[in-house]
Motif scaffolding. Sequence first.
Motif, PDB file in Angstrom:
ATOM      1  N   LEU A  18       0.836  -1.201   0.000  1.00  0.00           N
ATOM      2  CA  LEU A  18       0.000   0.000   0.000  1.00  0.00           C
ATOM      3  C   LEU A  18       0.869   1.248   0.000  1.00  0.00           C
ATOM      4  N   ARG A  19       1.961   1.215   0.756  1.00  0.00           N
ATOM      5  CA  ARG A  19       2.908   2.347   0.786  1.00  0.00           C
ATOM      6  C   ARG A  19       3.430   2.640  -0.616  1.00  0.00           C
ATOM      7  N   GLU A  20       3.803   1.600  -1.336  1.00  0.00           N
ATOM      8  CA  GLU A  20       4.337   1.777  -2.699  1.00  0.00           C
ATOM      9  C   GLU A  20       3.293   2.399  -3.614  1.00  0.00           C
ATOM     10  N   ALA A  21       2.054   1.915  -3.526  1.00  0.00           N
ATOM     11  CA  ALA A  21       0.987   2.448  -4.381  1.00  0.00           C
ATOM     12  C   ALA A  21       0.710   3.914  -4.071  1.00  0.00           C
ATOM     13  N   LEU A  22       0.677   4.262  -2.798  1.00  0.00           N
ATOM     14  CA  LEU A  22       0.379   5.641  -2.410  1.00  0.00           C
ATOM     15  C   LEU A  22       1.518   6.600  -2.775  1.00  0.00           C
ATOM     16  N   THR A  23       2.743   6.174  -2.544  1.00  0.00           N
ATOM     17  CA  THR A  23       3.871   7.064  -2.838  1.00  0.00           C
ATOM     18  C   THR A  23       4.142   7.181  -4.332  1.00  0.00           C
ATOM     19  N   TRP A  43      -8.794   2.446   5.942  1.00  0.00           N
ATOM     20  CA  TRP A  43      -8.296   2.020   4.628  1.00  0.00           C
ATOM     21  C   TRP A  43      -7.295   0.865   4.772  1.00  0.00           C
ATOM     22  N   ILE A  44      -6.374   1.002   5.723  1.00  0.00           N
ATOM     23  CA  ILE A  44      -5.353  -0.040   5.904  1.00  0.00           C
ATOM     24  C   ILE A  44      -6.012  -1.363   6.271  1.00  0.00           C
ATOM     25  N   CYS A  45      -6.937  -1.317   7.196  1.00  0.00           N
ATOM     26  CA  CYS A  45      -7.620  -2.535   7.621  1.00  0.00           C
ATOM     27  C   CYS A  45      -8.409  -3.135   6.458  1.00  0.00           C
ATOM     28  N   TRP A  46      -9.049  -2.293   5.681  1.00  0.00           N
ATOM     29  CA  TRP A  46      -9.828  -2.752   4.528  1.00  0.00           C
ATOM     30  C   TRP A  46      -8.933  -3.498   3.539  1.00  0.00           C
ATOM     31  N   VAL A  47      -7.696  -3.044   3.378  1.00  0.00           N
ATOM     32  CA  VAL A  47      -6.744  -3.693   2.467  1.00  0.00           C
ATOM     33  C   VAL A  47      -6.227  -5.000   3.063  1.00  0.00           C
ATOM     34  N   THR A  48      -5.904  -4.996   4.338  1.00  0.00           N
ATOM     35  CA  THR A  48      -5.235  -6.150   4.941  1.00  0.00           C
ATOM     36  C   THR A  48      -6.184  -7.233   5.444  1.00  0.00           C
ATOM     37  N   PHE A  49      -7.457  -6.936   5.560  1.00  0.00           N
ATOM     38  CA  PHE A  49      -8.421  -7.867   6.119  1.00  0.00           C
ATOM     39  C   PHE A  49      -8.794  -8.993   5.155  1.00  0.00           C
ATOM     40  N   LYS A  57      -4.804  -6.911  -3.941  1.00  0.00           N
ATOM     41  CA  LYS A  57      -4.305  -6.050  -5.020  1.00  0.00           C
ATOM     42  C   LYS A  57      -5.417  -5.151  -5.550  1.00  0.00           C
ATOM     43  N   ASP A  58      -6.599  -5.706  -5.688  1.00  0.00           N
ATOM     44  CA  ASP A  58      -7.754  -4.917  -6.131  1.00  0.00           C
ATOM     45  C   ASP A  58      -8.066  -3.813  -5.122  1.00  0.00           C
ATOM     46  N   HIS A  59      -8.029  -4.129  -3.853  1.00  0.00           N
ATOM     47  CA  HIS A  59      -8.306  -3.126  -2.822  1.00  0.00           C
ATOM     48  C   HIS A  59      -7.264  -2.011  -2.847  1.00  0.00           C
ATOM     49  N   VAL A  63      -8.027   1.854  -3.334  1.00  0.00           N
ATOM     50  CA  VAL A  63      -7.653   2.897  -2.374  1.00  0.00           C
ATOM     51  C   VAL A  63      -7.142   4.119  -3.127  1.00  0.00           C
ATOM     52  N   VAL A  64      -6.198   3.891  -4.022  1.00  0.00           N
ATOM     53  CA  VAL A  64      -5.621   4.994  -4.789  1.00  0.00           C
ATOM     54  C   VAL A  64      -6.702   5.695  -5.603  1.00  0.00           C
ATOM     55  N   SER A  65      -7.485   4.932  -6.316  1.00  0.00           N
ATOM     56  CA  SER A  65      -8.536   5.482  -7.166  1.00  0.00           C
ATOM     57  C   SER A  65      -9.582   6.254  -6.358  1.00  0.00           C
ATOM     58  N   GLU A  66     -10.049   5.668  -5.268  1.00  0.00           N
ATOM     59  CA  GLU A  66     -11.107   6.294  -4.484  1.00  0.00           C
ATOM     60  C   GLU A  66     -10.612   7.511  -3.708  1.00  0.00           C
TER      61      GLU A  66
END
Length: 87
Positions: A18-23, A43-49, A57-59, A63-66
């Motif tokens: 997620l860090r890579e995608a955001l940065t 957001w983090i929990c939504w990705v990791t859950f 990967k879709d989440h 995250v980036v898109s939304e």
Amino acid sequence: MKTNILHGGVVHKVPADLREALTSDSKALAVWEGLTPLARNEWICWVTFVKKEETRKDHIKRVVSELKEGKRRPCCWAGCIHRKNDA
């Protein structure tokens, strides 16, 4: 806009993927940094859950898109179950 500093959530740290995608996306990163720690936590929990790697990967893409669309929390997410007051 690459940076090593990326703020996490209340109980979650930002995972590497997620860090890579955001940065890699300055607009999404700017919105991320403007969120409250509680919102970032959601957001983090939504990705990791999720259980499947393809769903994760879709989440991350979402995250980036939304974030770029102005969303401040994941849609239809009941919230992080890891917060002590939600247990």
